[in-house]
Design a protein around this motif. Structure first.
Motif, PDB file in Angstrom:
ATOM      1  N   THR A   1     -66.818 -79.904  -7.275  1.00 48.70           N
ATOM      2  CA  THR A   1     -68.245 -79.994  -7.547  1.00 48.70           C
ATOM      3  C   THR A   1     -68.492 -79.698  -9.029  1.00 48.70           C
ATOM      4  O   THR A   1     -67.574 -79.344  -9.775  1.00 48.70           O
ATOM      5  CB  THR A   1     -69.012 -79.002  -6.672  1.00 48.70           C
ATOM      6  OG1 THR A   1     -68.599 -77.671  -6.999  1.00 48.70           O
ATOM      7  CG2 THR A   1     -68.744 -79.275  -5.193  1.00 48.70           C
ATOM      8  N   ARG A   2     -69.729 -79.824  -9.478  1.00 50.81           N
ATOM      9  CA  ARG A   2     -70.034 -79.564 -10.881  1.00 50.81           C
ATOM     10  C   ARG A   2     -69.826 -78.095 -11.240  1.00 50.81           C
ATOM     11  O   ARG A   2     -69.633 -77.749 -12.406  1.00 50.81           O
ATOM     12  CB  ARG A   2     -71.460 -79.996 -11.196  1.00 50.81           C
ATOM     13  CG  ARG A   2     -72.532 -79.221 -10.477  1.00 50.81           C
ATOM     14  CD  ARG A   2     -73.906 -79.780 -10.792  1.00 50.81           C
ATOM     15  NE  ARG A   2     -74.167 -79.805 -12.221  1.00 50.81           N
ATOM     16  CZ  ARG A   2     -75.162 -80.474 -12.787  1.00 50.81           C
ATOM     17  NH1 ARG A   2     -75.984 -81.181 -12.017  1.00 50.81           N
ATOM     18  NH2 ARG A   2     -75.352 -80.446 -14.090  1.00 50.81           N
TER      19      ARG A   2
ATOM     20  N   VAL B   1     -65.811 -77.785 -12.069  1.00 54.92           N
ATOM     21  CA  VAL B   1     -65.228 -78.511 -13.201  1.00 54.92           C
ATOM     22  C   VAL B   1     -65.249 -77.603 -14.431  1.00 54.92           C
ATOM     23  O   VAL B   1     -66.259 -76.980 -14.752  1.00 54.92           O
ATOM     24  CB  VAL B   1     -66.015 -79.806 -13.464  1.00 54.92           C
ATOM     25  CG1 VAL B   1     -65.476 -80.510 -14.704  1.00 54.92           C
ATOM     26  CG2 VAL B   1     -65.939 -80.721 -12.255  1.00 54.92           C
TER      27      VAL B   1
ATOM     28  N   ARG C   1     -70.944 -75.151 -20.602  1.00 55.64           N
ATOM     29  CA  ARG C   1     -72.211 -75.367 -19.906  1.00 55.64           C
ATOM     30  C   ARG C   1     -73.360 -75.664 -20.890  1.00 55.64           C
ATOM     31  O   ARG C   1     -74.521 -75.581 -20.530  1.00 55.64           O
ATOM     32  CB  ARG C   1     -72.558 -74.124 -19.078  1.00 55.64           C
ATOM     33  CG  ARG C   1     -71.551 -73.810 -17.988  1.00 55.64           C
ATOM     34  CD  ARG C   1     -71.521 -74.929 -16.940  1.00 55.64           C
ATOM     35  NE  ARG C   1     -70.738 -74.568 -15.762  1.00 55.64           N
ATOM     36  CZ  ARG C   1     -69.465 -74.870 -15.576  1.00 55.64           C
ATOM     37  NH1 ARG C   1     -68.813 -75.502 -16.541  1.00 55.64           N
ATOM     38  NH2 ARG C   1     -68.829 -74.532 -14.483  1.00 55.64           N
TER      39      ARG C   1
ATOM     40  N   ASP D   1     -75.434 -80.520 -18.753  1.00 53.06           N
ATOM     41  CA  ASP D   1     -74.100 -80.210 -19.276  1.00 53.06           C
ATOM     42  C   ASP D   1     -73.131 -81.333 -18.944  1.00 53.06           C
ATOM     43  O   ASP D   1     -73.473 -82.333 -18.314  1.00 53.06           O
ATOM     44  CB  ASP D   1     -73.614 -78.870 -18.699  1.00 53.06           C
ATOM     45  CG  ASP D   1     -73.710 -78.848 -17.181  1.00 53.06           C
ATOM     46  OD1 ASP D   1     -73.873 -79.929 -16.581  1.00 53.06           O
ATOM     47  OD2 ASP D   1     -73.611 -77.758 -16.590  1.00 53.06           O
ATOM     48  N   ARG D   2     -71.877 -81.134 -19.401  1.00 57.11           N
ATOM     49  CA  ARG D   2     -70.839 -82.148 -19.214  1.00 57.11           C
ATOM     50  C   ARG D   2     -70.376 -82.266 -17.757  1.00 57.11           C
ATOM     51  O   ARG D   2     -69.698 -83.223 -17.396  1.00 57.11           O
ATOM     52  CB  ARG D   2     -69.626 -81.799 -20.079  1.00 57.11           C
ATOM     53  CG  ARG D   2     -69.887 -81.903 -21.567  1.00 57.11           C
ATOM     54  CD  ARG D   2     -69.926 -83.338 -21.995  1.00 57.11           C
ATOM     55  NE  ARG D   2     -70.118 -83.480 -23.445  1.00 57.11           N
ATOM     56  CZ  ARG D   2     -70.244 -84.636 -24.070  1.00 57.11           C
ATOM     57  NH1 ARG D   2     -70.208 -85.749 -23.373  1.00 57.11           N
ATOM     58  NH2 ARG D   2     -70.426 -84.681 -25.374  1.00 57.11           N
ATOM     59  N   GLN D   3     -70.695 -81.311 -16.909  1.00 55.81           N
ATOM     60  CA  GLN D   3     -70.251 -81.315 -15.512  1.00 55.81           C
ATOM     61  C   GLN D   3     -71.181 -82.111 -14.600  1.00 55.81           C
ATOM     62  O   GLN D   3     -71.018 -82.091 -13.378  1.00 55.81           O
ATOM     63  CB  GLN D   3     -70.148 -79.871 -14.988  1.00 55.81           C
ATOM     64  CG  GLN D   3     -69.009 -79.077 -15.582  1.00 55.81           C
ATOM     65  CD  GLN D   3     -69.313 -78.596 -16.980  1.00 55.81           C
ATOM     66  OE1 GLN D   3     -70.473 -78.566 -17.385  1.00 55.81           O
ATOM     67  NE2 GLN D   3     -68.278 -78.232 -17.731  1.00 55.81           N
ATOM     68  N   SER D   4     -72.146 -82.798 -15.152  1.00 52.91           N
ATOM     69  CA  SER D   4     -73.095 -83.554 -14.341  1.00 52.91           C
ATOM     70  C   SER D   4     -72.387 -84.667 -13.568  1.00 52.91           C
ATOM     71  O   SER D   4     -71.504 -85.348 -14.114  1.00 52.91           O
ATOM     72  CB  SER D   4     -74.173 -84.162 -15.232  1.00 52.91           C
ATOM     73  OG  SER D   4     -75.023 -85.002 -14.475  1.00 52.91           O
ATOM     74  N   PRO D   5     -72.704 -84.908 -12.306  1.00 52.67           N
ATOM     75  CA  PRO D   5     -72.067 -85.999 -11.530  1.00 52.67           C
ATOM     76  C   PRO D   5     -72.360 -87.381 -12.105  1.00 52.67           C
ATOM     77  O   PRO D   5     -71.646 -88.337 -11.759  1.00 52.67           O
ATOM     78  CB  PRO D   5     -72.686 -85.849 -10.134  1.00 52.67           C
ATOM     79  CG  PRO D   5     -73.179 -84.445 -10.076  1.00 52.67           C
ATOM     80  CD  PRO D   5     -73.594 -84.093 -11.468  1.00 52.67           C
TER      81      PRO D   5
ATOM     82  N   GLY E   1     -67.230 -85.598 -14.832  1.00 52.61           N
ATOM     83  CA  GLY E   1     -68.029 -84.538 -14.244  1.00 52.61           C
ATOM     84  C   GLY E   1     -67.661 -84.292 -12.787  1.00 52.61           C
ATOM     85  O   GLY E   1     -66.695 -84.842 -12.234  1.00 52.61           O
ATOM     86  N   GLY E   2     -68.446 -83.460 -12.151  1.00 55.20           N
ATOM     87  CA  GLY E   2     -68.207 -83.147 -10.752  1.00 55.20           C
ATOM     88  C   GLY E   2     -68.600 -84.292  -9.824  1.00 55.20           C
ATOM     89  O   GLY E   2     -69.180 -85.293 -10.245  1.00 55.20           O
TER      90      GLY E   2
END
Length: 292
Positions: free
Chosen positions: A108-109, A112, A116, A132-136, A141-142
């Motif tokens: 998930t985000r 990862v 943030r 952030d860079r973890q956005s799906p 990303g996640g």
């Protein structure tokens, strides 16, 4: 308002008073008891027909016939059950669900790795707003609503599985794809000898051998393990999916006894001396095969 209400009440009371009285139903005159009373006849219950075994012509690995064929007596509560396709479907789905590993996993985000920090300001750039860079939505990303490790196995009652085994065996018997041997064993460990014999019997492809012994005989296991479309198994490892999957199922006498002990209802007991009927001529053996 009060005067109108009083008039309506007075009118309803007069209507009630002018109704006819209900007539009383006349009493029934009881007839005098007759001197000759009718005697009720005792109910006669029909005795259920005795349960008869189902006969199946016994197969042979040797291929030698002395003019008479042997037949195997089978318990009808196990090998002559009403066909229930819904029960077979439940058993097959239950078995296939238990085979699923359930190890698929995604991040998930929150899982990862990375900073943030917000990628760009919310306003002023004229572009879409991002976090952030973890956005799906972004590459790397996640994963939103991705799979996680879980157990796919389902629950099925024991009696439903037993009924499915009875239905599967009955289906193979009615399709004439069920065979019975005295013992599943082969005299050699060579694959070529067993292959030629199975070709002669027509059992070369899609045949499952089931033995009632604790393990498959060593020579039979060695001779058949390199043959594609042939598999040997014990009764303890047999499931409904195997009977439905394989085109032909061949049992031995020990496997028949084990299946009837675990699946039978105890209405018919077949002793070892009554299991194999040897005084069946060629004509009667054909009738047994046609009836199955």
């Amino acid at each position: 308002m009060l005067s109108a209400l009083r008039k309506s009440v007075a009118g309803s009371s007069q209507a009630i008073c002018h109704r006819r009285m209900a007539t009383v139903a006349p009493t029934l005159v009881q007839s005098k008891p007759t001197t000759q009373s009718k005697v009720s006849k005792p109910t006669i219950r029909k005795v259920a027909d005795p349960i008869k075994p189902v006969y199946l012509t016994m197969s042979s690995f040797t291929g030698k016939s002395n003019g008479a064929k042997k037949a195997v007596a089978l318990d009808p509560t196990v090998f002559d059950h009403p066909i229930r396709r819904d029960i077979l479907h439940l058993c097959v789905v239950h078995h296939l669900d238990s085979l699923r590993q359930g190890t698929a996993s995604t991040k998930t985000r929150a899982e990862v790795a990375g900073s943030r920090r917000k990628i760009r300001p919310q306003k002023g750039s004229g572009r879409a707003r991002l976090g952030d860079r973890q956005s799906p939505m972004l590459r790397g990303g996640g994963v939103a609503f991705g799979p996680k490790p879980r157990d796919f196995s389902t629950k099925l009652n024991r009696k439903v599985i037993q009924m499915g085994m009875r239905v599967a065996l009955t289906m193979k018997l009615r399709e004439q794809r069920l065979g019975v041997l005295q013992r599943i064993n082969w005299w050699s460990h060579k694959t070529a000898t067993l292959n030629s014999r199975l070709d002669g019997l027509g059992w070369r492809t899609g045949t499952l051998f089931v033995t009632g012994e604790s393990e498959v005989p060593a020579r039979m296991s060695l001779a058949s393990r390199n043959l594609r479309g042939i598999e040997c198994r014990t009764v303890a490892d047999l499931v409904v999916y195997d009977i439905v999957k394989w085109r032909r199922v061949v049992l031995d006498i020990a496997a028949v006894n084990a299946l009837e002990r675990s699946l039978g209802k105890g209405w018919l007991e077949i002793s070892d001396s009554e299991r194999v009927v040897s005084d069946i001529t060629h004509s009667s053996a054909e009738e047994v095969e046609a009836s199955t």
